[in-house]
Design a protein around this motif. Structure first.
Motif, PDB file in Angstrom:
ATOM      1  N   ASP A 187       0.846  -1.152   0.013  1.00 50.71           N
ATOM      2  CA  ASP A 187      -0.035  -0.141  -0.021  1.00 50.71           C
ATOM      3  C   ASP A 187       0.800   1.183   0.037  1.00 50.71           C
ATOM      4  O   ASP A 187       1.861   1.006   0.198  1.00 50.71           O
ATOM      5  CB  ASP A 187      -0.867   0.069   1.414  1.00 50.71           C
ATOM      6  CG  ASP A 187      -1.739  -1.321   1.334  1.00 50.71           C
ATOM      7  OD1 ASP A 187      -2.125  -1.866   0.349  1.00 50.71           O
ATOM      8  OD2 ASP A 187      -1.960  -1.565   2.380  1.00 50.71           O
ATOM      9  N   GLU A 188       0.293   2.216  -0.243  1.00 50.90           N
ATOM     10  CA  GLU A 188       0.883   3.786  -0.164  1.00 50.90           C
ATOM     11  C   GLU A 188       1.184   4.063   1.168  1.00 50.90           C
ATOM     12  O   GLU A 188       0.136   4.110   2.008  1.00 50.90           O
ATOM     13  CB  GLU A 188       0.314   4.729  -1.035  1.00 50.90           C
ATOM     14  CG  GLU A 188       0.123   4.415  -2.447  1.00 50.90           C
ATOM     15  CD  GLU A 188      -0.185   5.787  -3.355  1.00 50.90           C
ATOM     16  OE1 GLU A 188      -0.882   6.388  -2.756  1.00 50.90           O
ATOM     17  OE2 GLU A 188       0.181   5.624  -4.609  1.00 50.90           O
ATOM     18  N   VAL A 189       2.552   4.519   1.488  1.00 54.13           N
ATOM     19  CA  VAL A 189       2.815   5.028   2.831  1.00 54.13           C
ATOM     20  C   VAL A 189       3.250   6.706   2.440  1.00 54.13           C
ATOM     21  O   VAL A 189       4.171   6.764   1.714  1.00 54.13           O
ATOM     22  CB  VAL A 189       4.082   4.067   3.539  1.00 54.13           C
ATOM     23  CG1 VAL A 189       4.330   5.012   4.721  1.00 54.13           C
ATOM     24  CG2 VAL A 189       3.438   2.860   3.871  1.00 54.13           C
ATOM     25  N   VAL A 190       2.819   7.435   3.200  1.00 57.06           N
ATOM     26  CA  VAL A 190       2.842   8.853   2.968  1.00 57.06           C
ATOM     27  C   VAL A 190       3.746   9.467   4.086  1.00 57.06           C
ATOM     28  O   VAL A 190       3.632   9.470   5.291  1.00 57.06           O
ATOM     29  CB  VAL A 190       1.568   9.652   2.819  1.00 57.06           C
ATOM     30  CG1 VAL A 190       1.965  11.418   2.597  1.00 57.06           C
ATOM     31  CG2 VAL A 190       0.466   9.020   1.709  1.00 57.06           C
ATOM     32  N   LEU A 191       4.827  10.003   3.842  1.00 54.43           N
ATOM     33  CA  LEU A 191       5.810  10.787   4.840  1.00 54.43           C
ATOM     34  C   LEU A 191       5.935  12.132   4.809  1.00 54.43           C
ATOM     35  O   LEU A 191       6.185  12.592   3.644  1.00 54.43           O
ATOM     36  CB  LEU A 191       7.411  10.113   4.745  1.00 54.43           C
ATOM     37  CG  LEU A 191       7.458   8.577   4.731  1.00 54.43           C
ATOM     38  CD1 LEU A 191       8.894   8.094   4.705  1.00 54.43           C
ATOM     39  CD2 LEU A 191       6.782   7.950   6.062  1.00 54.43           C
ATOM     40  N   HIS A 192       5.494  12.814   5.715  1.00 51.86           N
ATOM     41  CA  HIS A 192       5.730  14.401   5.700  1.00 51.86           C
ATOM     42  C   HIS A 192       6.837  14.731   6.452  1.00 51.86           C
ATOM     43  O   HIS A 192       7.501  14.185   7.223  1.00 51.86           O
ATOM     44  CB  HIS A 192       4.657  14.964   6.121  1.00 51.86           C
ATOM     45  CG  HIS A 192       3.293  14.798   5.487  1.00 51.86           C
ATOM     46  ND1 HIS A 192       3.086  14.913   4.179  1.00 51.86           N
ATOM     47  CD2 HIS A 192       2.194  14.258   5.853  1.00 51.86           C
ATOM     48  CE1 HIS A 192       2.015  14.713   3.740  1.00 51.86           C
ATOM     49  NE2 HIS A 192       1.048  14.001   4.761  1.00 51.86           N
ATOM     50  N   ASN A 193       7.508  15.979   6.182  1.00 53.99           N
ATOM     51  CA  ASN A 193       8.565  16.687   6.701  1.00 53.99           C
ATOM     52  C   ASN A 193       9.653  15.975   6.622  1.00 53.99           C
ATOM     53  O   ASN A 193      10.758  15.832   7.524  1.00 53.99           O
ATOM     54  CB  ASN A 193       8.360  16.527   8.378  1.00 53.99           C
ATOM     55  CG  ASN A 193       9.131  17.675   9.222  1.00 53.99           C
ATOM     56  OD1 ASN A 193       9.474  18.869   8.354  1.00 53.99           O
ATOM     57  ND2 ASN A 193       9.529  17.377  10.193  1.00 53.99           N
ATOM     58  N   VAL A 194       9.812  15.445   5.302  1.00 49.87           N
ATOM     59  CA  VAL A 194      11.150  14.852   4.961  1.00 49.87           C
ATOM     60  C   VAL A 194      12.155  15.775   4.292  1.00 49.87           C
ATOM     61  O   VAL A 194      11.857  16.694   3.298  1.00 49.87           O
ATOM     62  CB  VAL A 194      10.811  13.767   3.588  1.00 49.87           C
ATOM     63  CG1 VAL A 194      12.138  13.077   3.270  1.00 49.87           C
ATOM     64  CG2 VAL A 194       9.720  12.777   4.204  1.00 49.87           C
ATOM     65  N   PRO A 195      13.312  15.889   4.527  1.00 52.96           N
ATOM     66  CA  PRO A 195      14.408  16.979   4.287  1.00 52.96           C
ATOM     67  C   PRO A 195      14.790  16.406   2.897  1.00 52.96           C
ATOM     68  O   PRO A 195      15.942  15.898   2.692  1.00 52.96           O
ATOM     69  CB  PRO A 195      15.320  16.583   5.313  1.00 52.96           C
ATOM     70  CG  PRO A 195      15.166  15.396   6.010  1.00 52.96           C
ATOM     71  CD  PRO A 195      13.781  14.973   5.745  1.00 52.96           C
ATOM     72  N   VAL A 196      13.872  16.463   1.873  1.00 53.23           N
ATOM     73  CA  VAL A 196      14.203  15.881   0.510  1.00 53.23           C
ATOM     74  C   VAL A 196      15.522  16.502  -0.195  1.00 53.23           C
ATOM     75  O   VAL A 196      15.981  15.974  -1.077  1.00 53.23           O
ATOM     76  CB  VAL A 196      13.103  15.883  -0.584  1.00 53.23           C
ATOM     77  CG1 VAL A 196      11.943  15.020   0.136  1.00 53.23           C
ATOM     78  CG2 VAL A 196      12.607  17.311  -0.491  1.00 53.23           C
ATOM     79  N   GLU A 197      15.832  17.673   0.224  1.00 50.74           N
ATOM     80  CA  GLU A 197      17.091  18.230  -0.377  1.00 50.74           C
ATOM     81  C   GLU A 197      18.236  17.826   0.275  1.00 50.74           C
ATOM     82  O   GLU A 197      19.210  18.351  -0.486  1.00 50.74           O
ATOM     83  CB  GLU A 197      16.991  19.836  -0.241  1.00 50.74           C
ATOM     84  CG  GLU A 197      17.189  20.165   1.564  1.00 50.74           C
ATOM     85  CD  GLU A 197      16.114  20.281   2.364  1.00 50.74           C
ATOM     86  OE1 GLU A 197      15.853  20.453   3.353  1.00 50.74           O
ATOM     87  OE2 GLU A 197      14.926  19.592   1.864  1.00 50.74           O
ATOM     88  N   ILE A 198      18.321  16.963   1.120  1.00 44.68           N
ATOM     89  CA  ILE A 198      19.571  16.600   1.648  1.00 44.68           C
ATOM     90  C   ILE A 198      20.297  15.475   0.708  1.00 44.68           C
ATOM     91  O   ILE A 198      19.471  14.597   0.350  1.00 44.68           O
ATOM     92  CB  ILE A 198      19.520  15.844   2.967  1.00 44.68           C
ATOM     93  CG1 ILE A 198      19.465  16.940   4.015  1.00 44.68           C
ATOM     94  CG2 ILE A 198      20.631  14.779   3.362  1.00 44.68           C
ATOM     95  CD1 ILE A 198      18.987  16.391   5.424  1.00 44.68           C
ATOM     96  N   ASN A 199      21.391  15.542   0.461  1.00 43.79           N
ATOM     97  CA  ASN A 199      21.964  14.721  -0.688  1.00 43.79           C
ATOM     98  C   ASN A 199      21.778  13.153  -0.309  1.00 43.79           C
ATOM     99  O   ASN A 199      21.426  12.526  -1.337  1.00 43.79           O
ATOM    100  CB  ASN A 199      23.502  14.891  -0.608  1.00 43.79           C
ATOM    101  CG  ASN A 199      24.002  16.191  -1.529  1.00 43.79           C
ATOM    102  OD1 ASN A 199      23.174  16.699  -2.281  1.00 43.79           O
ATOM    103  ND2 ASN A 199      25.118  16.726  -1.006  1.00 43.79           N
TER     104      ASN A 199
END
Length: 449
Positions: A53-65
Motif C-alpha cells: 500500500d502507499e505510505v505517505v511521509l511528511h516533513n522529509v528533508p528531501v534536499e539533503i544529498n
C-alpha cells in the motif's frame, strides 16, 4: 567523477566546485523551526517501502544529498517513490532486489538498510561496500551478525554483502555488544514480516530516531514492543499496510544551532524541538554557562557570559551523541580554559580539528588508553580556549565536522571559505538559510571558469 569532468570538458564554461563563504562576527538572533531529522528520514523511507500500500511521509528533508541517493537506490531495487515538496509517497510492491549501483551505494552508509528491506520481501540483494563519512573504521559486522542470527543466508567478501533468498527462523535472539543504530533498524526490517515469528533484540539502540521508525512501522501494522529498557520483541505479521507519518524534527540540527548561538554570543528561539531528545547535551551545555530554557514551543538559547570549559565523553544514547561532539568542540574554542573530549564510538573522528586549527583554534589530539566501539584505538581532543578565531580556507571533512568549521567561522574575524561542501549538504539541506535567517553573513558560491 571522471565521467562528470569528461562531459564538462566538452563545454566552453566549466563550473568549479562550489564553496561556502562566511564573514564572521555576527551574533545569531531570531526564531527558527527545524526540518525533519535526516537520521529518522532515511530509515523511515526504507520502512515506507515495506508495504504494497502507499505510505505517505511528511516533513522529509528531501534536499539533503543522502536522502536523494537513498531514494535513487530504492527505486533501483523496485520501490515506487513520488516526491511532492517535503512529502513522499512510497510503495514497495514492485521490490525486486538485485545488485545495487556501486557508485551510488558507495556514497551512503544507509544503503545497508536495503538488506533488511530485501529480507522483508524475500528477495536477494548484492550490496557493494557501503560508504558515508570517512570517520574511522565503520564496520558492518553487527548487521551480518543479526541476519545470520535470524537464519538468513548472508555472504560477505571484499566486494560487498550478498543476501540470498532465504527465510527467517521461527524464533531468533540477537545480542549486540553495542547498541548499534543501523544494526537495530536492519534487524527490525528483516523481522517484522512472518506468520507469528519472533525476534528478540538485546542491547537494541533506543535513539529517538529508532523510536520514530518503530512508531511508523507499528502504525503500518507491525508488532514491535520494548520488553525492557534495551530489549525489543518483534512478532512477525503477514503484511504491512499504508499509513501517514510525520518525520521527527532534527535534534542534531538543533544542536548545531545551539552551538552556533553560543559561540556567536547570540539569542535564538528554536521551535518544534523537545529538550528530552537532547538531555545529555543540554545538561552539558548548561554547565558551560549557556542559558538554555525549555518553552511551550521548543528551546530558547541565550549567551550571557564567556563560556566555561566542560569535558565530554561520547557514548550511546542517552549519552552524549558522537555526531554532536564536533559541535561541542566548536563551542569550547572560545571558552575560558581547557576541556577534553573523549571519543569512544569511532576512531578518526577528529580530522575536522586540523581544519579548526587553521582558524586559530588550540586543539591537541592525543592517544587515549582505550579502544573505540569499533575496536580501533581511541583518541582524546584537548581544547584550550582562545580569545579569538580568524577566518581561513578550510575543508569540510565530513558532515558534522563540516558543520563544526561552519559554526566556528560564524564567530571568526574575517572571511572563511569552506570547500568540499558536498559533505555538509549530505546532512544539512540548506545551511545557508539555516544560519542566514538568523543574521549570519553566509553564502554559497559557484564559480565558473
Amino acid at each position: 567523477m571522471d565521467q562528470v569532468f569528461g562531459n564538462l570538458a566538452l563545454q566552453d564554461t566549466i563550473t568549479a566546485e562550489p564553496y561556502i563563504e562566511i564573514e564572521g562576527g555576527v551574533s545569531l538572533r531570531g526564531d527558527i523551526s527545524l526540518a525533519g531529522a535526516k537520521n529518522s528520514a532515511l530509515p523511515s523511507i526504507v520502512a515506507a517501502c515495506l508495504s504494497s500500500d502507499e505510505v505517505v511521509l511528511h516533513n522529509v528533508p528531501v534536499e539533503i544529498n543522502d536522502v536523494r541517493l537513498l531514494i535513487e537506490l530504492l527505486i533501483e531495487a523496485g520501490a515506487k517513490i513520488e516526491i511532492h515538496q517535503n512529502s513522499l509517497i512510497c510503495c514497495g510492491s514492485g521490490w525486486k532486489g538485485g545488485a545495487l549501483d556501486e557508485l551510488v551505494a558507495g556514497k551512503i552508509r544507509h544503503s545497508l538498510l536495503l538488506l533488511g528491506a530485501s529480507a522483508f520481501w524475500g528477495s536477494s540483494l548484492f550490496l557493494p561496500l557501503p560508504g558515508g563519512c570517512s570517520i574511522g573504521s565503520r564496520k558492518h559486522d553487527l548487521h551480518v551478525l543479526a541476519f545470520k542470527a535470524m537464519g538468513f543466508d548472508m555472504i560477505e567478501n571484499e566486494m560487498g554483502l550478498l543476501l540470498n533468498e532465504s527465510r527467517i527462523n521461527k524464533e531468533s535472539n540477537i545480542v549486540f555488544h553495542y547498541p548499534t543504530f543501523g544494526g537495530t533498524i536492519n534487524a527490525i526490517f528483516a523481522g517484522v514480516r512472518g506468520n507469528g515469528t519472533k525476534v528478540t533484540i538485546y542491547n537494541a539502540a533506543c535513539n529517538p530516531e529508532v523510536i520514530d521508525v518503530i512508531n511508523l512501522l507499528n502504525k503500518m501494522g507491525a508488532q514491535i514492543r520494548w520488553v525492557n529498557n534495551n530489549a525489543l520483541e518483534i512478532i512477525g505479521v503477514p503484511a504491512l499496510r499504508g499509513t501517514v507519518h510525520n518525520i521527527m524534527p532534527d535534534r542534531i540540527i538543533a544542536a548545531t544551532l545551539i552551538s552556533a548561538t553560543g559561540i556567536t554570543k547570540g539569542n535564538v528561539n528554536i521551535h518544534n524541538i523537545s529538550g528530552e531528545v537532547l538531555a545529555a547535551e543540554l545538561t552539558t551545555w548548561r554547565k558551560t554557562g549557556l542559558q538554555i530554557d525549555e518553552t511551550t514551543y521548543g528551546l530558547t538559547v541565550r549567551w550571557t557570559k564567556r563560556l566555561q570549559p566542560v569535558d565530554v565523553v561520547t557514548s550511546a544514547y542517552p549519552g552524549f551523541h558522537t555526531d554532536i561532539q564536533p559541535l561541542h568542540t566548536a563551542l569550547m574554542l572560545l571558552s575560558d580554559g581547557t576541556s577534553t573530549l573523549t571519543e569512544t564510538i569511532l576512531d578518526g573522528r577528529f580530522e575536522y580539528c586540523y581544519q579548526l586549527a587553521k582558524m586559530g583554534a588550540n586543539i591537541e589530539i592525543v592517544p587515549g588508553n582505550f579502544n573505540c566501539v569499533n575496536g580501533a584505538a581511541g583518541q582524546i581532543a584537548i581544547i584550550k580556549g582562545v580569545d579569538r578565531l580568524k577566518g581561513s580556507d578550510v575543508v569540510a571533512t565530513d558532515i558534522r565536522g563540516g558543520a563544526a568549521v561552519a559554526v566556528a567561522a560564524l564567530a571568526a574575524e574575517g572571511n572563511t571559505k569552506i570547500t568540499n561542501i558536498y559533505q555538509i549538504e549530505r546532512g544539512y539541506g540548506n545551511i545557508i538559510d539555516l544560519f542566514g535567517s538568523l543574521g549570519a553573513n553566509i553564502k554559497r558560491v559557484s564559480e565558473s571558469k
